[in-house]
Design an enzyme around this catalytic site. Structure first.
Site, PDB file in Angstrom:
ATOM      1  N   CYS A   2      11.133   0.461   2.689  1.00 30.38           N
ATOM      2  CA  CYS A   2      12.148  -0.464   3.206  1.00 30.38           C
ATOM      3  C   CYS A   2      11.482  -1.358   4.245  1.00 30.38           C
ATOM      4  O   CYS A   2      10.323  -1.163   4.593  1.00 30.38           O
ATOM      5  CB  CYS A   2      13.263   0.318   3.892  1.00 30.38           C
ATOM      6  SG  CYS A   2      14.021   1.550   2.840  1.00 30.38           S
ATOM      7  N   ARG A  27       9.844  -5.694   0.312  1.00 29.03           N
ATOM      8  CA  ARG A  27       9.657  -4.246   0.531  1.00 29.03           C
ATOM      9  C   ARG A  27      10.811  -3.437  -0.027  1.00 29.03           C
ATOM     10  O   ARG A  27      10.730  -2.219  -0.175  1.00 29.03           O
ATOM     11  CB  ARG A  27       9.499  -3.961   2.019  1.00 29.03           C
ATOM     12  CG  ARG A  27       8.298  -4.599   2.686  1.00 29.03           C
ATOM     13  CD  ARG A  27       8.321  -4.366   4.185  1.00 29.03           C
ATOM     14  NE  ARG A  27       8.208  -2.961   4.503  1.00 29.03           N
ATOM     15  CZ  ARG A  27       7.037  -2.333   4.699  1.00 29.03           C
ATOM     16  NH1 ARG A  27       5.913  -3.010   4.620  1.00 29.03           N
ATOM     17  NH2 ARG A  27       6.998  -1.048   4.962  1.00 29.03           N
ATOM     18  N   TRP A  74      15.109  -0.103   0.038  1.00 31.60           N
ATOM     19  CA  TRP A  74      14.745   0.388  -1.296  1.00 31.60           C
ATOM     20  C   TRP A  74      15.206   1.836  -1.286  1.00 31.60           C
ATOM     21  O   TRP A  74      14.655   2.683  -0.591  1.00 31.60           O
ATOM     22  CB  TRP A  74      13.239   0.300  -1.523  1.00 31.60           C
ATOM     23  CG  TRP A  74      12.838   0.696  -2.908  1.00 31.60           C
ATOM     24  CD1 TRP A  74      12.938  -0.072  -4.046  1.00 31.60           C
ATOM     25  CD2 TRP A  74      12.308   1.953  -3.319  1.00 31.60           C
ATOM     26  NE1 TRP A  74      12.485   0.641  -5.127  1.00 31.60           N
ATOM     27  CE2 TRP A  74      12.095   1.878  -4.720  1.00 31.60           C
ATOM     28  CE3 TRP A  74      11.978   3.131  -2.667  1.00 31.60           C
ATOM     29  CZ2 TRP A  74      11.573   2.944  -5.462  1.00 31.60           C
ATOM     30  CZ3 TRP A  74      11.461   4.193  -3.394  1.00 31.60           C
ATOM     31  CH2 TRP A  74      11.274   4.090  -4.784  1.00 31.60           C
ATOM     32  N   ASN A 100      12.756   3.473   7.867  1.00 34.53           N
ATOM     33  CA  ASN A 100      11.900   3.335   6.692  1.00 34.53           C
ATOM     34  C   ASN A 100      11.181   4.655   6.521  1.00 34.53           C
ATOM     35  O   ASN A 100      10.628   5.197   7.467  1.00 34.53           O
ATOM     36  CB  ASN A 100      10.887   2.194   6.901  1.00 34.53           C
ATOM     37  CG  ASN A 100       9.882   2.129   5.766  1.00 34.53           C
ATOM     38  OD1 ASN A 100      10.194   2.497   4.628  1.00 34.53           O
ATOM     39  ND2 ASN A 100       8.664   1.705   6.053  1.00 34.53           N
ATOM     40  N   GLY A 101      11.194   5.214   5.295  1.00 36.82           N
ATOM     41  CA  GLY A 101      10.496   6.482   5.053  1.00 36.82           C
ATOM     42  C   GLY A 101      11.492   7.556   4.630  1.00 36.82           C
ATOM     43  O   GLY A 101      12.551   7.259   4.093  1.00 36.82           O
ATOM     44  N   GLU A 483      -3.878  -2.623 -17.250  1.00 34.34           N
ATOM     45  CA  GLU A 483      -3.328  -3.501 -16.205  1.00 34.34           C
ATOM     46  C   GLU A 483      -2.427  -4.574 -16.806  1.00 34.34           C
ATOM     47  O   GLU A 483      -1.349  -4.864 -16.277  1.00 34.34           O
ATOM     48  CB  GLU A 483      -4.472  -4.126 -15.398  1.00 34.34           C
ATOM     49  CG  GLU A 483      -4.051  -5.115 -14.336  1.00 34.34           C
ATOM     50  CD  GLU A 483      -3.119  -4.546 -13.271  1.00 34.34           C
ATOM     51  OE1 GLU A 483      -2.964  -3.310 -13.206  1.00 34.34           O
ATOM     52  OE2 GLU A 483      -2.511  -5.341 -12.541  1.00 34.34           O
ATOM     53  N   LYS A 487       1.492  -5.020 -15.767  1.00 39.53           N
ATOM     54  CA  LYS A 487       2.044  -6.289 -15.271  1.00 39.53           C
ATOM     55  C   LYS A 487       3.266  -6.689 -16.089  1.00 39.53           C
ATOM     56  O   LYS A 487       4.306  -7.048 -15.565  1.00 39.53           O
ATOM     57  CB  LYS A 487       0.973  -7.389 -15.354  1.00 39.53           C
ATOM     58  CG  LYS A 487      -0.115  -7.278 -14.325  1.00 39.53           C
ATOM     59  CD  LYS A 487       0.274  -7.858 -12.988  1.00 39.53           C
ATOM     60  CE  LYS A 487       0.487  -6.935 -11.837  1.00 39.53           C
ATOM     61  NZ  LYS A 487      -0.062  -5.670 -11.675  1.00 39.53           N
ATOM     62  N   GLU A 490       6.320  -4.283 -15.599  1.00 41.13           N
ATOM     63  CA  GLU A 490       6.956  -4.160 -14.271  1.00 41.13           C
ATOM     64  C   GLU A 490       7.694  -5.431 -13.862  1.00 41.13           C
ATOM     65  O   GLU A 490       8.552  -5.381 -12.995  1.00 41.13           O
ATOM     66  CB  GLU A 490       5.949  -3.768 -13.206  1.00 41.13           C
ATOM     67  CG  GLU A 490       4.908  -4.800 -12.866  1.00 41.13           C
ATOM     68  CD  GLU A 490       4.033  -4.343 -11.691  1.00 41.13           C
ATOM     69  OE1 GLU A 490       4.523  -3.610 -10.825  1.00 41.13           O
ATOM     70  OE2 GLU A 490       2.866  -4.724 -11.667  1.00 41.13           O
ATOM     71  N   HIS A 506      -6.038   6.612 -33.596  1.00 36.93           N
ATOM     72  CA  HIS A 506      -5.717   8.040 -33.457  1.00 36.93           C
ATOM     73  C   HIS A 506      -4.243   8.247 -33.143  1.00 36.93           C
ATOM     74  O   HIS A 506      -3.880   9.161 -32.405  1.00 36.93           O
ATOM     75  CB  HIS A 506      -6.590   8.654 -32.346  1.00 36.93           C
ATOM     76  CG  HIS A 506      -8.041   8.609 -32.664  1.00 36.93           C
ATOM     77  ND1 HIS A 506      -8.655   9.475 -33.535  1.00 36.93           N
ATOM     78  CD2 HIS A 506      -9.010   7.755 -32.264  1.00 36.93           C
ATOM     79  CE1 HIS A 506      -9.940   9.177 -33.652  1.00 36.93           C
ATOM     80  NE2 HIS A 506     -10.180   8.140 -32.879  1.00 36.93           N
ATOM     81  N   LYS A 605       7.180  -3.073  -2.951  1.00 32.83           N
ATOM     82  CA  LYS A 605       5.775  -3.471  -2.880  1.00 32.83           C
ATOM     83  C   LYS A 605       4.852  -2.282  -2.623  1.00 32.83           C
ATOM     84  O   LYS A 605       3.751  -2.232  -3.125  1.00 32.83           O
ATOM     85  CB  LYS A 605       5.585  -4.508  -1.773  1.00 32.83           C
ATOM     86  CG  LYS A 605       4.157  -5.006  -1.625  1.00 32.83           C
ATOM     87  CD  LYS A 605       3.634  -5.631  -2.899  1.00 32.83           C
ATOM     88  CE  LYS A 605       2.189  -6.068  -2.789  1.00 32.83           C
ATOM     89  NZ  LYS A 605       1.622  -6.443  -4.100  1.00 32.83           N
TER      90      LYS A 605
HETATM   91  C1  AGP Z   1       1.072  -3.176  -8.864  1.00 31.77           C
HETATM   92  O1  AGP Z   1       1.422  -4.306  -9.671  1.00 31.77           O
HETATM   93  C2  AGP Z   1       2.183  -2.195  -8.790  1.00 31.77           C
HETATM   94  N1  AGP Z   1       3.260  -2.850  -8.093  1.00 31.77           N
HETATM   95  C3  AGP Z   1       1.847  -0.827  -8.265  1.00 31.77           C
HETATM   96  O2  AGP Z   1       1.334  -0.130  -9.376  1.00 31.77           O
HETATM   97  C4  AGP Z   1       0.809  -0.697  -7.131  1.00 31.77           C
HETATM   98  O3  AGP Z   1      -0.463  -1.099  -7.599  1.00 31.77           O
HETATM   99  C5  AGP Z   1       0.723   0.782  -6.740  1.00 31.77           C
HETATM  100  O4  AGP Z   1       1.972   1.156  -6.222  1.00 31.77           O
HETATM  101  C6  AGP Z   1      -0.376   1.076  -5.699  1.00 31.77           C
HETATM  102  O5  AGP Z   1      -0.090   0.366  -4.529  1.00 31.77           O
HETATM  103  P1  AGP Z   1      -1.247   0.264  -3.416  1.00 31.77           P
HETATM  104  O6  AGP Z   1      -2.395  -0.483  -4.031  1.00 31.77           O
HETATM  105  O7  AGP Z   1      -0.604  -0.491  -2.286  1.00 31.77           O
HETATM  106  O8  AGP Z   1      -1.649   1.654  -3.023  1.00 31.77           O
END
Ligand code: AGP
Length: 610
Positions: A2, A27, A74, A100-101, A483, A487, A490, A506, A605
Site C-alpha cells: 500500500c 502501490r 492493495w 502498509n504491511g 518474460e 508481461k 499481467e 514434450h 508494484k
Molecule cells: C514485473 O513485471 C512484475 N510486476 C513482478 O513479477 C515483479 O518483477 C516481482 O514482483 C519482483 O519485484 P522486485 O523486482 O521488486 O523484487
C-alpha cells in the site's frame, strides 16, 4: 503493498495528501482515504475504488486543516471496500491509523480486544492498531508510552502513520520492515512510503529504519528507537527530479519507461565502463579477495527479476566457470538449501522490498553466506540487509509491469559477470573488447527498435479477443520467452505461457490451434535451426507465428504471420533487444483491450507481503 502519506505544515493538507496519494497509487489502488485534523476535530474521508473516487467524495464533503495522513490500498486482509479502506480509527474516532504491511498476530489481538468489549468495524488487520493505542491511552498512558507498548505487542512487517485529536499538530509514524520516508520542506514535513511522493516538495529526506518511530509537526522531526531512546534523524539531500516521476507527456508510465531504456543504457554505460575499458562497481562492498573465494553462486529473485537472474546464470557460468543456480525466492526460503560457506547469494529486486526475496536473504545470512543484492533502490530494505549491493541505475520505475528495470538488470548482470571474470576466469581480451564495443551500440539499437513500435501497435488489434498465447525461446532467450509471457498476462489479462523451445514437443505443442499465436524468438545463432524447426512444427498444426528475428532474415520471415526484425548483435546481448518488442506487444494489446497498463487488476508494484 500500500501507499501511505502524511503532512504537517501550512498548506491545505487535503491537497497535499491527495497529490501524494496520486504519486503512490501504483502501490495499490483498490481503495483510498485520508484522516485530517480539522479545527481540532479528526475528520475521515475514505472510499472504495481508485483515488478519483475519493476525490469525488472530497468535492462533496471537503475537509480543512494542515495536519493529516492518507492511504491507498492493495488489500491483504479484508476485501476492497469502503469499510476496509484506511484510515482506521478507535471507537471514539480520536485516533486514525494508516498502515502498509501485515500484522501477523492480528487475529489473536483482535479476539482479545473483542473480549474486552472493543467493537471492530472492518475485517482488516490494521484496525487492531487503533484499538490497541486507544486501550493504552485510556489507561492514562502518554502517546509515547502507548506506542512503546504497541511495538512489543504487534508482529509482522509494517509501517504506520497516525494522527491523534489530543495532539492536533503532530503526525506520528513507525516502521518495522516496510519502507517509510520523511521529507523536509520549508516549515513543513511530509511522510511517504517511497520517494515518488516527496520529489516535488522535499529538499531533504530521512529514511526511517526498522524499529524507529517518532513524530513531526511543521516545526520539528523527532525520532526514537523502539526502546524509547532518542535517535538523531539522518537527513539526506533529496536528489530525485520531478521528471523521474512525471509521465513526461506519455499516456502511461509503462510506455514512458519502455522509451527511457536507451537513455538509461547510456547512463549505465557512462557509469560502469571506464575510458580504459575497466568496469566500475565502486559502490559494491565485496572485495576482489572475497569474490575470488566464491565457488558457487545462487541467484534468487521473483517474477521479472527472476527472469533476468536466469540470463545472469548464463553470463556468470560462461565468464567465470562458477556453477550458478537460479531460485524462486518464495521456494528458496523454505528449502533449507544445501549451500556451503563459499556460496555467494545474489538477490535481484527492482523495489528492494519484495518479502520473499528479503526472507531468502535472511535464510542465507542464517547460513553465514555472503549476500550481494542488485536493486533499483539503494535505500531499500534489501539493500540495507545485504552485505553489498549494486545499483541497477534504472531510475524510479512506477509502472507495475517492470520494463526498464529488467533490461538494466540484464545489462548489470552481464557487466558484473565480465567484472567477475577478471577475478575468477580470464575472459579472452578479444571477447571482452568485442562485448564492450557491442554494449556501447545498444542504446542506438534500442532506439532503432523503438522507432518501429508502430508495427507492433498495428498487430495489437488482431489479438484483442485472443484467449491464449505461447512464447518460445532457447538458451539466453528462454527467460525472454518467460518474460514476454509474464508481461502480456499481467497487463492484458490474456493467458500466456513461456517455454524453452526444446520443451515444446514434450507436451505444450498440444495447445496449438489456429487461435493460439506463438511468439518464436529466433535470432541468427547456433540454435537458429532448432527454432526454425519449432516454427515448422507449429505451422504444420496451423498455429499463428509471431517471430522475433535478426534483421535481414528472410527464411524465418517467410514462415511467419508476423515478423519483427531486431538489429544483429552478439548472442549474449540478444535478450536485451528481443524483450523490447515483447514489452511493446504487451502494452499495445493491453491498450487495445481497454486495460490499464499502469494499474493492472489485482497487482501492486512491489509484493511486500508473503
Ligand atoms: C514485473 O513485471 C512484475 N510486476 C513482478 O513479477 C515483479 O518483477 C516481482 O514482483 C519482483 O519485484 P522486485 O523486482 O521488486 O523484487
Amino acid at each position: 503493498m500500500c501507499g501511505i502519506v502524511g503532512y504537517a505544515g501550512n498548506k491545505s493538507v487535503e491537497s497535499v495528501l491527495m497529490v501524494g496519494l496520486a504519486c503512490l497509487e501504483y502501490r495499490g489502488y483498490d481503495s483510498a482515504g485520508i484522516a485530517v485534523i480539522d479545527h481540532d476535530e479528526l475528520e475521515i474521508r475514505k472510499e472504495k475504488g481508485k483515488i478519483k473516487a475519493l476525490e469525488a467524495l472530497l468535492r462533496e464533503k471537503p475537509v480543512r486543516g494542515n495536519v493529516g495522513v492518507g492511504h491507498t490500498r492493495w488489500a491483504t486482509h479484508g476485501e476492497p471496500s469502503q469499510i476496509n479502506a484506511h484510515p482506521h480509527t478507535n471507537e471514539k474516532q480520536t485516533i486514525a491509523i494508516v498502515h502498509n504491511g501485515i500484522i501477523e498476530n492480528y487475529m489473536q489481538l483482535k479476539m482479545k480486544l473483542q473480549s474486552l468489549g472493543y467493537i471492530f468495524l472492518s475485517n482488516t488487520d490494521t484496525e487492531v492498531i487503533s484499538h490497541l493505542l486507544s486501550m493504552e491511552l485510556s489507561a492514562k498512558k502518554t502517546v509515547k508510552e502507548a506506542f512503546l507498548s504497541l511495538f512489543k505487542t504487534i508482529q509482522g512487517k509494517w509501517a504506520i502513520a497516525a494522527v491523534f485529536e489530543r495532539e492536533p499538530d503532530k503526525v506520528y509514524f513507525a516502521q518495522d520492515g516496510a519502507p517509510l520516508l520523511i521529507g523536509k520542506g520549508k516549515r513543513e514535513y511530509f511522510l511517504a512510503s517511497d520517494l515518488s511522493a516527496l520529489v516535488r516538495n522535499s529538499t531533504e529526506v530521512c529514511y526511517i529504519k526498522p524499529k524507529q518511530w517518532g513524530y513531526f509537526s511543521k516545526e520539528e522531526l523527532v525520532l526514537f528507537d523502539f526502546d524509547g531512546n532518542d535517535v538523531v534523524p539522518e537527513m539526506k539531500k533529496q536528489e530525485a527530479k520531478w521528471e523521474d516521476v512525471d509521465k513526461g507527456g506519455f499516456p502511461h508510465y509503462m510506455i514512458k519507461e519502455i522509451y527511457e531504456q536507451a537513455g538509461i543504457f547510456r547512463k549505465i554505460i557512462d557509469r560502469r565502463i571506464k575510458e580504459n575499458g575497466e568496469l566500475d562497481f565502486s559502490e559494491m562492498g565485496l572485495s576482489k579477495e572475497i569474490l575470488s573465494k566464491v565457488n558457487r553462486i545462487v541467484i534468487q529473485a521473483a517474477g521479472t527479476s527472476l527472469h533476468s537472474g536466469m540470463i545472469g546464470k548464463h553470463y556468470l557460468e560462461q565468464f567465470t566457470k562458477i556453477q550458478t543456480d537460479t531460485e524462486m525466492s518464495s521456494e528458496f526460503r523454505y528449502r533449507n538449501p544445501v549451500v556451503e560457506g563459499d556460496t555467494l547469494i545474489i538477490a535481484i529486486s527492482q523495489s528492494g522490498e519484495t518479502a520473499d526475496t528479503l526472507a531468502s536473504i535472511h535464510e542465507a545470512k542464517a547460513k553465514f553466506l555472503k549476500v550481494l543484492s542488485m536493486v533499483n533502490n539503494v535505500n531499500s530494505t534489501i539493500a540495507r540487509e545485504s552485505d553489498a549491493f549494486i545499483d541497477t541505475c534504472a531510475g524510479m520505475e512506477i509502472g507495475v509491469a517492470s520494463t526498464k528495470a529488467f533490461t538494466a538488470q540484464v545489462l548489470h548482470l552481464l557487466l558484473f559477470a565480465m567484472y567477475f571474470s577478471t577475478i575468477k576466469w580470464m575472459m579472452s581480451d578479444e571477447l571482452r573488447k568485442e562485448l564492450i564495443d557491442e554494449i556501447k551500440q545498444l542504446p542506438t539499437k534500442i532506439e532503432y527498435i523503438l522507432n518501429k513500435a508502430p508495427e507492433i501497435e498495428k498487430w495489437a488489434q488482431d489479438f484483442i479477443n485472443t484467449k491464449d498465447f505461447v512464447f518460445l525461446g532457447r538458451t539466453y532467450n528462454h527467460p525472454i520467452a518467460l518474460e514476454g509471457a509474464l508481461k502480456l498476462k499481467e497487463i492484458s489479462y490474456i493467458h500466456a505461457s513461456g517455454y524453452a523451445g526444446g520443451e515444446f514437443k514434450h507436451g505444450p505443442i498440444a495447445l496449438i490451434t489456429s487461435e493460439v499465436p506463438v511468439v518464436c524468438i529466433a535470432n541468427k545463432s547456433e540454435i537458429y535451426p532448432k527454432m526454425i524447426s519449432n516454427i515448422q512444427e507449429i505451422k504444420a498444426r496451423s498455429g499463428k507465428i509471431i517471430s522475433i528475428v535478426t534483421e535481414g532474415d528472410v527464411e524465418a520471415k517467410s514462415l511467419s504471420d508476423y515478423c519483427f526484425e531486431v538489429p544483429a548483435c552478439h548472442e549474449f546481448l540478444s535478450p536485451i533487444l528481443n524483450v523490447i518488442p515483447l514489452q511493446l506487444l504487451s502494452y499495445y494489446v493491453a491498450i487495445a483491450r481497454g486495460c490499464t497498463p499502469d494499474q493492472p487488476r489485482n497487482l501492486a508494484k512491489s509484493v511486500t507481503v508473503e
